[in-house]
Design an enzyme around this catalytic site. Structure first.
Site, short mmCIF file in Angstrom:
data_model
loop_
_atom_site.label_atom_id
_atom_site.label_comp_id
_atom_site.label_asym_id
_atom_site.label_seq_id
_atom_site.Cartn_x
_atom_site.Cartn_y
_atom_site.Cartn_z
N SER A 157 0.89 -1.21 0.00
CA SER A 157 -0.01 0.04 0.02
C SER A 157 0.83 1.14 -0.07
O SER A 157 2.09 1.43 0.53
CB SER A 157 -0.69 0.01 1.20
OG SER A 157 -1.55 1.26 1.53
N TYR A 170 -2.87 -1.17 10.63
CA TYR A 170 -2.74 -1.55 9.08
C TYR A 170 -1.61 -1.15 8.46
O TYR A 170 -0.94 -1.71 7.72
CB TYR A 170 -4.11 -0.90 8.37
CG TYR A 170 -4.03 -0.88 6.84
CD1 TYR A 170 -4.67 -1.97 6.37
CD2 TYR A 170 -3.55 0.07 5.95
CE1 TYR A 170 -4.84 -2.05 4.90
CE2 TYR A 170 -3.86 0.02 4.84
CZ TYR A 170 -4.32 -0.98 4.14
OH TYR A 170 -4.25 -1.15 2.61
N1 LIG Z 1 -8.45 -0.48 -1.83
C1 LIG Z 1 -7.39 0.21 -1.88
O1 LIG Z 1 -7.66 1.54 -2.23
C2 LIG Z 1 -6.30 -0.41 -1.40
C3 LIG Z 1 -5.33 0.56 -1.09
C4 LIG Z 1 -3.84 0.02 -0.80
C5 LIG Z 1 -3.82 -1.32 -0.62
N2 LIG Z 1 -4.71 -2.41 -0.72
C6 LIG Z 1 -4.47 -3.47 -0.28
O2 LIG Z 1 -5.33 -4.43 -1.48
C7 LIG Z 1 -5.51 -5.55 -0.88
C8 LIG Z 1 -6.97 -5.84 -1.35
O3 LIG Z 1 -7.77 -4.94 -0.62
P1 LIG Z 1 -9.46 -4.49 -1.41
O4 LIG Z 1 -9.29 -3.14 -1.38
O5 LIG Z 1 -9.48 -5.34 -2.76
O6 LIG Z 1 -10.24 -5.18 -0.31
P2 LIG Z 1 -11.75 -6.03 -0.31
O7 LIG Z 1 -12.43 -5.74 -1.62
O8 LIG Z 1 -12.38 -5.73 0.86
O9 LIG Z 1 -11.18 -7.27 -0.67
C9 LIG Z 1 -10.23 -8.08 0.48
C10 LIG Z 1 -10.06 -9.43 -0.11
O10 LIG Z 1 -9.38 -10.25 1.01
C11 LIG Z 1 -9.86 -11.51 1.33
N3 LIG Z 1 -9.63 -11.87 2.80
C12 LIG Z 1 -9.97 -11.17 3.85
N4 LIG Z 1 -9.46 -11.67 5.02
C13 LIG Z 1 -8.83 -12.78 4.33
C14 LIG Z 1 -8.26 -14.19 4.97
N5 LIG Z 1 -8.13 -14.04 6.55
N6 LIG Z 1 -7.89 -14.95 4.03
C15 LIG Z 1 -8.02 -14.94 2.90
N7 LIG Z 1 -8.45 -13.88 2.31
C16 LIG Z 1 -9.07 -12.93 3.14
C17 LIG Z 1 -11.47 -11.07 1.26
O11 LIG Z 1 -11.98 -12.40 0.99
P3 LIG Z 1 -13.60 -12.73 1.55
O12 LIG Z 1 -14.48 -11.59 1.15
O13 LIG Z 1 -13.81 -14.05 0.89
O14 LIG Z 1 -13.26 -12.84 3.12
C18 LIG Z 1 -11.40 -10.23 0.03
O15 LIG Z 1 -11.31 -11.27 -1.13
C19 LIG Z 1 -5.29 -5.66 0.63
O16 LIG Z 1 -4.26 -6.08 0.96
C20 LIG Z 1 -5.29 -4.20 0.96
O17 LIG Z 1 -4.50 -3.76 1.95
C21 LIG Z 1 -6.05 -1.95 -1.06
#
Ligand SMILES: NC(=O)c1ccc[n+]([C@@H]2O[C@H](COP(=O)([O-])OP(=O)(O)OC[C@H]3O[C@@H](n4cnc5c(N)ncnc54)[C@H](OP(=O)(O)O)[C@@H]3O)[C@@H](O)[C@H]2O)c1
Length: 272
Positions: A157, A170
């Site tokens: 991130s 986080y």
């Molecule tokens: N969105 C942003 O702006 C942003 C920015 C920087 C970094 N990120 C990073 O990108 C990654 C994805 O985030 P996102 O924004 O796409 O979030 P999201 O839409 O909430 O998706 C999160 C995913 O992680 C899975 N997950 C959560 N806990 C888990 C576990 N214990 N084991 C396996 N899978 C698990 C969820 O699966 P289930 O729903 O099946 O539980 C879901 O598929 C994260 O690492 C986040 O920190 C996001």
């Protein structure tokens, strides 16, 4: 809508994308599949989300399966890898994407909130990367498939760099991912395993919906993004497909920020 690419840079490669039932992970899974990879769509609780991603991929002529595993639990990660090796024989690409937020003011943060985020966002990446590295080392390079024995991409991130008040758990997890990535990049390079991170900025997903779903929130968010648009999961998918391909064969141990310039300290634009 996913489009199968003419240039199949990841053909005959097996890719695991953790947390691929939603958001960035689903965008990455679709981009890798469009580039020819067979994709394991990992999820923790959302079977329907994972099946939807698998269907979108297979409808476009790609290959994907869903496998459930909580990445923070060693026994479940080992079982997921057992299933992958049984079904596909090996693995070539790991995208360590699963992650979550449990936000609280620092003085109110419970040990449970702290530990849960560290367990999923950091320990989960350790467990999945360790199993991938074991398999990459066992198999070695297959020159007809890729120049590297394997590729690991950690979803970090902008908050591996930018401190984030109200999100100590986080930001700490992503700071940890940065040095986990660099350390294993150093350690695994002799085995021809490439390790890099992607540092997304603000990407439209459920994790941060409050930050973009109203026009007021989106306008406030845009003040942090010089390029003046909020990112989409496909922006991260494209970066991941490139990092997984031999086109980036000499790229190793870096964080590729995909953030519309969020890490350029835009607060200083008109300041001095
Ligand atoms: N969105 C942003 O702006 C942003 C920015 C920087 C970094 N990120 C990073 O990108 C990654 C994805 O985030 P996102 O924004 O796409 O979030 P999201 O839409 O909430 O998706 C999160 C995913 O992680 C899975 N997950 C959560 N806990 C888990 C576990 N214990 N084991 C396996 N899978 C698990 C969820 O699966 P289930 O729903 O099946 O539980 C879901 O598929 C994260 O690492 C986040 O920190 C996001």
């Amino acid at each position: 809508m996913m489009k199968v690419l003419e240039k199949q840079r990841l053909q005959n490669q097996i890719a695991l994308v953790t947390g691929a039932s939603s958001g960035i992970g689903s965008g990455v899974a679709k981009a890798l599949a469009a580039d020819g990879a067979t994709v394991v769509v990992n999820y923790a609780s959302s079977a329907s989300g994972a099946e939807k991603v698998v269907k979108e991929i297979t409808d476009m002529g790609g290959k994907a399966v869903a496998i459930r595993a909580d990445v923070s639990k060693e026994d479940q990660v080992l079982e997921m890898y057992r299933q992958i090796l049984e079904q596909f024989g090996t693995l070539h690409i790991l995208v360590n994407n699963a992650g979550l937020q449990k936000d609280a003011a620092f003085v109110d943060m419970t040990l449970e909130q702290w530990q849960y985020v560290l367990d999923v966002n950091l320990t989960g990446q350790f467990l999945c990367a360790r199993e991938a590295a074991r398999e990459f080392i066992r198999r070695g390079v297959q020159p007809e498939i890729s120049k590297a024995a394997g590729k690991i991409i950690c979803m970090s991130s902008v908050h591996e760099l930018i401190p984030w008040a109200g999100h100590a758990n986080y930001a700490t997890s992503k700071g940890g991912v940065m040095l986990l990535m660099k350390t294993i990049a150093q350690e695994l390079a002799p085995h021809k395993i490439r390790v890099n991170s992607i540092g997304p900025g603000a990407i439209k997903t459920p994790i941060n919906h409050e930050a973009w779903e109203t026009p007021e929130a989106a306008a406030k968010l845009l003040t942090l993004i010089p390029y003046n648009r909020i990112g989409e999961p496909a922006d991260i998918g494209e970066a991941a497909a490139w990092l997984a391909s031999d086109e980036s064969d000499y790229v190793h141990g870096i964080t590729l920020f995909v953030d519309g310039g969020m890490t350029l300290f835009p607060g200083f634009t008109a300041n001095g």
